[in-house]
Each structure stands twice: as C-alpha cells, then as structure tokens.
Scaffold this motif. Structure first.
Motif: not given
Length: 159
Positions: A25-28, A34-35, A43-48, A140-150
């Motif tokens: 919903e927020n980062l598609e 990359s971060v 996030p995709c790299d870490l999920l895989i 991954i949740m920290t990466m989301c913060r760095f990408q501007g999404c809480v």
C-alpha cells in the motif's frame, strides 16, 4: 494437544502479512530501491534472502530435498513476494508435518556453506529461521522509514 510450533508460525505469518500489506500500500514503487545504510540492499532483497533461508535450512539441510532459490532479479512487484511466501508457508508446513511433534528427537546432519559438518536439532533450526525473519523484518521496517514511510507495528504482539 495442539502443535505449539504450528501456532507459533501462524503468528509469524500474521505479523509478516502486516508488513507485506504495508509495503504493497505504501512502497510498491520503492520496494526494490536500494538503501545506502543497508549495504545498498532493498526491502525486496531482504525478503528474498529471508525466503531463501527457509529453503536452505528447512528443505535442503533438514529434509534433504532439492529446491530452487528465488532470484531477486525475477521479482518485479510485491505480489511476487506474496506468492513466494505462500511457497515458504508450504515449506514450513512440510517441515513441521515431517516432525509430527517429535522436535526433541529429530537431529539433522549436514554441512555449512564453508564445508563444516554440523548436527542441529529441529527446535534450533526452526528457531533460527523464524528469528532470522524477524531480524530482517526489523531492517525492512527501518528501510521504509528511510524511504519516507512510517511503518506499522509488525511485532507478534501489536497495538
């Protein structure tokens, strides 16, 4: 008696779904970006990587079955990640079904990637893969913060 590891994994799946829906919903558009602070991983790299950890420890090491690793280059959308984790759930189910509540009596022998021989119990292997997932989920949740999404709370015990 209910299988505690099945119940535990159900909670892990629920927490994972919170994370994946949030990303959807927020980062598609950014989930493959990359971060820098995470060694230029996405996030995709870490999920895989996490999914492939389930493959190695539960399928290849413990059950001595073959299974292809997932390739991050073949993932283009978050829906691909949902499909991969549907397969991870089947891997976990196969592993837990194989054990049939005999966690204490099952030992698995194999080699680490460096060639060292090891023997591990089922509890240790299962604990490793699930704690490994939570370690990377936090990243991954920290990466989301760095990408501007809480990000939302993705713990097992959530508000």
């Amino acid at each position: 008696m209910e299988d505690i590891f099945v119940k535990q994994y159900e909670e892990i799946v629920r927490a994972r779904k919170v994370m994946l829906v949030f990303i959807e919903e927020n980062l598609e558009a950014k989930f493959k970006d990359s971060v820098a602070l995470f060694d230029n991983k996405s996030p995709c790299d870490l999920l895989i990587h996490t999914a492939n950890t389930y493959v190695y420890w539960l399928t290849i090491f413990a059950l001595k079955e073959t299974h292809m690793y997932w390739d991050v280059g073949k993932v283009s959308k978050i829906i691909d990640i949902f499909k991969i984790y549907d397969q991870v759930d089947k891997i976990v189910d196969r592993f837990l079904t194989f054990l049939e509540n005999r966690y204490e009596s099952n030992e698995f022998h194999g080699r680490l990637l460096g060639g060292q021989k090891i023997c591990l119990g089922a509890i240790k292997i299962f604990t490793h893969v699930i704690t490994h997932e939570f370690h990377h989920k936090g990243q991954i949740m920290t990466m989301c913060r760095f990408q501007g999404c809480v990000p939302p709370d993705t713990d097992i015990i959530r508000n």
